[in-house]
Design a protein around this motif. Structure first.
Motif, short mmCIF file in Angstrom:
data_model
loop_
_atom_site.label_atom_id
_atom_site.label_comp_id
_atom_site.label_asym_id
_atom_site.label_seq_id
_atom_site.Cartn_x
_atom_site.Cartn_y
_atom_site.Cartn_z
N ILE A 40 35.77 86.58 35.16
CA ILE A 40 36.28 87.10 33.69
C ILE A 40 36.84 88.43 33.96
O ILE A 40 37.83 88.70 33.30
N CYS A 41 36.21 89.27 34.47
CA CYS A 41 36.57 90.76 34.55
C CYS A 41 37.85 90.85 35.40
O CYS A 41 38.65 91.94 35.08
N MET A 42 37.98 90.08 36.08
CA MET A 42 39.69 90.09 36.95
C MET A 42 40.57 89.69 35.83
O MET A 42 41.72 90.06 36.08
N GLU A 43 40.36 88.55 34.87
CA GLU A 43 41.10 88.11 34.05
C GLU A 43 41.62 89.32 33.14
O GLU A 43 42.64 89.69 32.59
N ILE A 44 40.28 90.20 32.60
CA ILE A 44 40.40 91.42 31.59
C ILE A 44 41.43 92.30 32.34
O ILE A 44 42.23 92.98 31.64
N LYS A 45 41.29 92.51 33.64
CA LYS A 45 41.87 93.50 34.38
C LYS A 45 43.63 93.26 34.19
O LYS A 45 44.49 94.24 34.06
N LYS A 46 44.02 92.12 34.17
CA LYS A 46 45.22 91.64 34.26
C LYS A 46 45.83 91.75 32.86
O LYS A 46 47.04 92.36 32.75
N ARG A 47 45.15 91.46 31.86
CA ARG A 47 45.56 91.43 30.49
C ARG A 47 45.57 92.64 29.83
O ARG A 47 46.49 93.00 28.96
N PHE A 48 44.64 93.64 30.19
CA PHE A 48 44.46 95.04 29.24
C PHE A 48 44.67 96.20 30.04
O PHE A 48 44.26 97.32 29.76
N GLU A 49 44.96 96.30 31.47
CA GLU A 49 45.10 97.44 32.42
C GLU A 49 43.71 98.03 32.48
O GLU A 49 43.68 99.28 32.41
N LEU A 50 42.71 97.44 32.55
CA LEU A 50 41.31 97.90 32.97
C LEU A 50 41.23 97.67 34.56
O LEU A 50 40.86 96.60 34.68
N LYS A 51 40.74 98.53 34.90
CA LYS A 51 40.40 98.46 36.46
C LYS A 51 38.68 98.36 36.66
O LYS A 51 38.17 99.58 36.27
N PHE A 52 38.31 97.31 37.05
CA PHE A 52 36.83 97.46 37.44
C PHE A 52 36.56 97.88 38.66
O PHE A 52 36.84 97.12 39.68
N ILE A 53 36.06 99.09 38.76
CA ILE A 53 35.98 99.53 40.03
C ILE A 53 34.35 99.23 40.57
O ILE A 53 34.38 98.91 41.94
N GLU A 54 33.32 98.83 39.83
CA GLU A 54 32.35 98.31 40.32
C GLU A 54 31.67 97.76 39.39
O GLU A 54 31.87 98.13 38.08
N ILE A 55 31.14 96.59 39.56
CA ILE A 55 30.17 95.71 38.53
C ILE A 55 28.85 95.52 39.14
O ILE A 55 28.76 95.05 40.38
N GLY A 56 27.70 95.97 38.48
CA GLY A 56 26.44 95.76 39.03
C GLY A 56 25.61 95.11 38.19
O GLY A 56 25.58 95.50 36.82
#
Length: 151
Positions: A40-56
């Motif tokens: 889901i975070c990869m899709e959010i990245k595409k839609r909103f120009e948010l880059k997830f550098i790390e997820i824990g």
């Protein structure tokens, strides 16, 4: 690693450490839910120009290191992340909805901090990568005096 965002009218590097907790602090983040959240975070990245550098992830909460553009306030970023993830997790992992009565995935609250306020990007990235380890184990592995801030 983060990149400098170059826009027509600005150049920026805005990073936030965000922590979101599952409703009732329930241990609902299984390996399947973990995988779903990452997708889901990869899709959010595409839609909103948010880059997830790390997820824990832990069983009952998630840490995100997010790089954003200055168009969004930290509160808006958290709201987008929480609402999109909640809806999609309930669709893709229906067993989670059974564990959380009331139809909400997250608690109302959250933590958001700018990277650099209490540690540099490297310290925060390593901290998020190593979720599930004790602070003592983390200190032994990385032997870094800056880690006192996580106690």
């Amino acid at each position: 690693m983060s990149d400098i965002n170059r826009r027509q009218c600005n150049v920026n590097i805005l990073m936030y450490h965000i922590v979101c907790t599952a409703k009732y602090r329930r241990a609902v983040i299984s390996p399947d839910v973990d995988k779903t959240i990452r997708e889901i975070c990869m899709e959010i990245k595409k839609r909103f120009e948010l880059k997830f550098i790390e997820i824990g992830m832990e069983e009952n909460h998630v840490h995100f290191l997010v790089q954003a553009i200055p168009t969004y306030s930290p509160g808006e970023i958290v709201q987008k992340i929480k609402s999109i993830i909640a809806g999609e997790v309930f669709k893709q992992c229906p067993e989670v909805k059974k564990q959380l009565w009331g139809g909400e995935f997250w608690t109302k609250g959250y933590y958001v901090g700018t990277v650099g306020e209490h540690g540099d990007e490297k310290v925060i990235t390593e901290y998020i990568k190593n979720q599930g380890r004790t602070v003592e184990a983390y200190k032994e592995i990385y032997n870094d005096p800056q880690l006192a801030l996580f106690e």
